[in-house]
Enzyme design. Structure first.
Site, short mmCIF file in Angstrom:
data_model
loop_
_atom_site.label_atom_id
_atom_site.label_comp_id
_atom_site.label_asym_id
_atom_site.label_seq_id
_atom_site.Cartn_x
_atom_site.Cartn_y
_atom_site.Cartn_z
N HIS A 72 3.28 11.25 5.39
CA HIS A 72 2.63 10.09 6.02
C HIS A 72 1.11 10.12 5.85
O HIS A 72 0.49 9.06 5.78
CB HIS A 72 3.04 9.96 7.48
CG HIS A 72 4.41 9.36 7.62
ND1 HIS A 72 5.53 10.11 7.84
CD2 HIS A 72 4.83 8.09 7.49
CE1 HIS A 72 6.59 9.32 7.86
NE2 HIS A 72 6.19 8.09 7.65
N HIS A 130 12.99 23.07 6.36
CA HIS A 130 11.79 23.56 7.02
C HIS A 130 11.78 23.15 8.49
O HIS A 130 11.61 23.97 9.37
CB HIS A 130 10.54 23.03 6.32
CG HIS A 130 9.28 23.69 6.78
ND1 HIS A 130 8.68 23.37 7.97
CD2 HIS A 130 8.53 24.67 6.22
CE1 HIS A 130 7.59 24.14 8.12
NE2 HIS A 130 7.50 24.94 7.08
N GLU A 160 11.87 25.55 11.62
CA GLU A 160 10.86 25.37 12.67
C GLU A 160 11.19 24.21 13.60
O GLU A 160 10.30 23.61 14.20
CB GLU A 160 9.48 25.19 12.04
CG GLU A 160 9.00 26.47 11.35
CD GLU A 160 7.68 26.32 10.62
OE1 GLU A 160 6.98 25.33 10.85
OE2 GLU A 160 7.36 27.23 9.82
N HIS A 192 9.11 30.84 2.43
CA HIS A 192 10.07 30.71 3.54
C HIS A 192 11.45 31.23 3.14
O HIS A 192 12.16 31.83 3.96
CB HIS A 192 10.19 29.25 3.99
CG HIS A 192 9.06 28.82 4.86
ND1 HIS A 192 8.60 29.55 5.92
CD2 HIS A 192 8.28 27.70 4.83
CE1 HIS A 192 7.60 28.92 6.50
NE2 HIS A 192 7.37 27.80 5.85
#
Ligand code: CO
Length: 247
Positions: A72, A130, A160, A192
């Site tokens: 965004h 994620h 997360e 990750h």
């Protein structure tokens, strides 16, 4: 980087006469690359460079998985570069992988088409997204619901955000799952995947599941490395390139 390089190759093949540049929204990644002596532009730096070189029109293709804050933030940035004095004639931003109901179905089908072929009945698949506090997190949930209807042993979780590994572990226990395949649902199988999915600490997804007797097999390949998923990003780029041609 393997996922990103593959993606650049695909874009160059699809648009042989259009120069392709890489930029990174993640400050952490840029920092790490710069320390390693590599060039790592932010999107703003890359756009400024193109503007200085006299480029008139540019498509910015998001390689994010979902429309979260990093995606965004690109929208006002694109507008700024277009509306400012001596700015671009047009800047268009291509959607991330999951950006609508249709994408959810296509991504679900694409994932099912690339699952390990030696997986046996009742063996589970866990996709590690994620996750974000941004409302865009709803796309992970939407994908999970869609994929569950197609194959109830495939789960989408988030590192997360919710559902996290504990919630998924409980579901796997209820279903009596003995083996799970772990796949990163991340553009690249980087930090990750190696640290939080399969790393040695007791908190990784692998250790949490192995602790309760579920054996794990990881497939360390990023989403951007699968042609079936890349095709969806490329379709979004096609749409952005079409919008770019508007006068
Ligand atoms: Co992160």
């Amino acid at each position: 980087m393997a996922a990103l390089d593959r993606m650049v190759e695909r874009v160059q093949k699809a648009w042989p006469n259009v120069p392709v540049f890489k930029a990174y929204t993640s400050k952490a990644i840029r920092g790490r690359m710069v320390r390693a002596g590599e060039q790592a532009d932010s999107v703003s730096e890359a756009l400024q460079r193109l503007l200085d070189q006299g480029t008139k029109r540019v498509a910015v293709q998001s390689l994010h998985m979902i429309p979260g804050s990093e995606f965004h933030d690109l929208l006002p940035l694109a507008s700024k570069f277009m509306l400012q004095e001596n700015g671009f004639e047009r800047v268009e931003v291509g959607f991330p992988l999951l950006a609508g109901e249709e994408d959810i179905e296509q991504v679900a089908q694409a994932i099912l088409s690339v699952l390990p072929t030696h997986r046996k009945a009742r063996e589970a698949v866990l996709l590690m997204g994620h996750g974000t506090l941004h409302p865009g997190n709803v796309y992970y949930e939407g994908l999970h619901d869609c994929i569950q209807q197609l194959d109830p042993d495939v789960f989408v979780g988030a590192l997360e955000a919710e559902p996290g590994i504990e919630a998924i572990r409980d579901k796997l226990m209820q279903r009596g799952v003995e083996k799970a395949f772990l796949l990163p649902f991340l553009f690249g199988a980087g930090h990750h995947a190696s640290k939080d999915m399969v790393g040695k600490s007791g908190h990784t997804w692998k250790s949490v599941l192995e602790k309760i007797g579920i054996s794990c097999e990881a497939v360390l390949k990023g989403a951007g490395e699968y042609d079936a998923l890349a095709a969806i990003w490329l379709a979004h780029l096609d749409e952005a390139m079409k919008r770019l041609e508007r006068r």
